[in-house]
Design a protein around this motif. Structure first.
Motif, short mmCIF file in Angstrom:
data_model
loop_
_atom_site.label_atom_id
_atom_site.label_comp_id
_atom_site.label_asym_id
_atom_site.label_seq_id
_atom_site.Cartn_x
_atom_site.Cartn_y
_atom_site.Cartn_z
N ARG A 54 2.73 -2.14 -1.68
CA ARG A 54 1.67 -2.29 -2.68
C ARG A 54 0.36 -2.61 -1.97
O ARG A 54 0.30 -3.49 -1.11
CB ARG A 54 2.02 -3.38 -3.70
CG ARG A 54 3.27 -3.04 -4.50
CD ARG A 54 3.45 -3.96 -5.71
NE ARG A 54 2.39 -3.83 -6.68
CZ ARG A 54 2.29 -2.83 -7.58
NH1 ARG A 54 3.21 -1.88 -7.61
NH2 ARG A 54 1.30 -2.79 -8.43
N TRP A 92 -4.31 6.39 -4.18
CA TRP A 92 -3.13 7.20 -4.51
C TRP A 92 -3.52 8.67 -4.56
O TRP A 92 -3.41 9.38 -3.57
CB TRP A 92 -2.52 6.73 -5.84
CG TRP A 92 -1.24 7.42 -6.20
CD1 TRP A 92 -0.07 7.42 -5.50
CD2 TRP A 92 -1.02 8.22 -7.36
NE1 TRP A 92 0.89 8.17 -6.15
CE2 TRP A 92 0.34 8.66 -7.30
CE3 TRP A 92 -1.80 8.60 -8.45
CZ2 TRP A 92 0.91 9.48 -8.28
CZ3 TRP A 92 -1.23 9.41 -9.43
CH2 TRP A 92 0.10 9.84 -9.35
N VAL A 144 -4.42 8.56 -14.74
CA VAL A 144 -3.23 7.72 -14.87
C VAL A 144 -3.37 6.88 -16.13
O VAL A 144 -4.37 6.16 -16.29
CB VAL A 144 -3.06 6.80 -13.65
CG1 VAL A 144 -1.86 5.87 -13.84
CG2 VAL A 144 -2.93 7.61 -12.38
N ALA A 152 -1.47 -1.34 -6.23
CA ALA A 152 -0.74 -0.12 -6.56
C ALA A 152 0.33 0.17 -5.53
O ALA A 152 0.15 -0.09 -4.35
CB ALA A 152 -1.71 1.06 -6.64
N ASN A 153 1.44 0.72 -5.99
CA ASN A 153 2.47 1.23 -5.07
C ASN A 153 2.04 2.63 -4.65
O ASN A 153 2.42 3.64 -5.25
CB ASN A 153 3.86 1.21 -5.71
CG ASN A 153 3.91 1.90 -7.07
OD1 ASN A 153 2.93 1.90 -7.82
ND2 ASN A 153 5.05 2.48 -7.40
N VAL A 154 1.23 2.69 -3.62
CA VAL A 154 0.51 3.92 -3.26
C VAL A 154 1.40 5.04 -2.74
O VAL A 154 0.93 6.17 -2.59
CB VAL A 154 -0.59 3.60 -2.22
CG1 VAL A 154 -1.65 2.71 -2.83
CG2 VAL A 154 0.01 2.93 -0.99
N ALA A 196 4.01 6.04 -4.43
CA ALA A 196 4.73 6.53 -5.61
C ALA A 196 4.69 8.05 -5.66
O ALA A 196 3.64 8.66 -5.49
CB ALA A 196 4.09 5.96 -6.88
N VAL A 244 3.22 10.09 -11.31
CA VAL A 244 2.46 9.17 -12.14
C VAL A 244 3.39 8.22 -12.89
O VAL A 244 3.03 7.06 -13.16
CB VAL A 244 1.56 9.96 -13.13
CG1 VAL A 244 2.40 10.70 -14.16
CG2 VAL A 244 0.56 9.04 -13.83
N ASP A 292 6.00 6.89 -11.70
CA ASP A 292 6.47 5.87 -10.75
C ASP A 292 5.36 4.93 -10.31
O ASP A 292 5.62 3.90 -9.70
CB ASP A 292 7.07 6.56 -9.51
CG ASP A 292 8.28 7.41 -9.84
OD1 ASP A 292 9.26 6.86 -10.35
OD2 ASP A 292 8.23 8.63 -9.61
N LEU A 293 4.12 5.29 -10.60
CA LEU A 293 2.98 4.48 -10.19
C LEU A 293 2.82 3.30 -11.15
O LEU A 293 2.76 3.47 -12.36
CB LEU A 293 1.71 5.32 -10.20
CG LEU A 293 0.43 4.63 -9.74
CD1 LEU A 293 0.49 4.31 -8.25
CD2 LEU A 293 -0.79 5.49 -10.06
N LEU A 311 0.44 -0.16 -11.73
CA LEU A 311 -0.77 -0.89 -11.37
C LEU A 311 -0.71 -2.30 -11.94
O LEU A 311 -0.37 -2.48 -13.11
CB LEU A 311 -2.01 -0.16 -11.91
CG LEU A 311 -2.15 1.31 -11.49
CD1 LEU A 311 -3.35 1.94 -12.18
CD2 LEU A 311 -2.26 1.44 -9.98
#
Length: 231
Positions: free
Chosen positions: A141, A165, A171, A198-200, A202, A205, A207-208, A210
């Protein structure tokens, strides 16, 4: 005695179309429930609440519903801010790998009370939520500039672009998450620059996730490859 005809017009409410995706709701109710944290059950009277309580169209288990989006955030925050004990984490990883049929009841309870695991035929098994939790634990993250592209107050959604991302891809984010995190009212968010974690890595979308939105300088970062004006 003949039939007495009414002298005043009788108004009959038009029948609403049933939802094509469930057997419990109208299409209009599911459209509303899909975009509401109260789900379908929050938009009917007491007499109908039990009937629509398990509607899949607004459930947290159905991708892209408001309830699902909120649960994604909750799972991620649980994984990062209030993780389960180390023994429970070991058990969860073993369950995902297909092992650990036996475990201490206290360890199992650490997972079941959070719906990360369930008991099936007296054996603990990982849930979908448990797999998402583990993914959130392992994810990288990173703080990222966020540009709010549009706000849909009716559906309580905001659409943002995530610089770290895929700059330029919209998003969806819960509008209430943005206003609560930042303290900025909905009318002040459009074209605003924020920052969030963010889990950059991912892959999509869906799976992303924020979290932790906070205000940034009103000037856009020079290195952010996102076009358009800013407020």
């Amino acid at each position: 005695m003949g039939v007495v005809e009414p002298f005043e017009p009788v108004y009959v409410r038009p029948a609403q179309q049933p939802c094509p995706d469930c057997l419990c709701c109208t299409a209009a109710l599911c459209e509303r429930g899909r975009h509401s944290l109260q789900r379908c059950a929050g938009h009917v009277g007491d007499a109908m609440r039990a009937t629509v309580a398990e509607c899949v169209c607004s459930a947290a288990s159905t991708a892209r519903t408001a309830a699902w989006m909120l649960d994604q955030v909750r799972i991620t925050r649980l994984a990062r801010e209030a993780p389960v004990r180390e023994d429970a984490m070991t058990l969860l990883r073993d369950l995902v790998a297909g092992g650990a049929a036996k475990a201490w009841p206290d360890t199992v309870q650490q997972l079941t009370v959070r719906n990360l695991a369930e008991i099936v035929d007296e054996v603990p098994q990982v849930t979908v939520r448990g797999r998402k939790y583990l993914a959130a634990v392992d994810a990288v993250r990173t703080p990222s500039p966020i540009r709010v592209v549009d706000v849909n107050v009716k559906r309580r959604l905001a659409y943002v672009e995530v610089s770290e991302w895929r700059a330029g891809e919209r998003v969806p984010v819960l509008l209430d998450q943005l206003t609560t995190d930042t303290g900025i009212p909905a009318e002040g968010l459009t074209l605003r620059w924020l920052e969030a974690d963010a889990n950059v890595e991912a892959p999509s979308v869906d799976d992303l996730v924020l979290t932790a939105f906070r205000p940034m300088s009103p000037m856009a970062p020079k290195w952010a490859a996102v076009g358009g004006d800013v407020s």
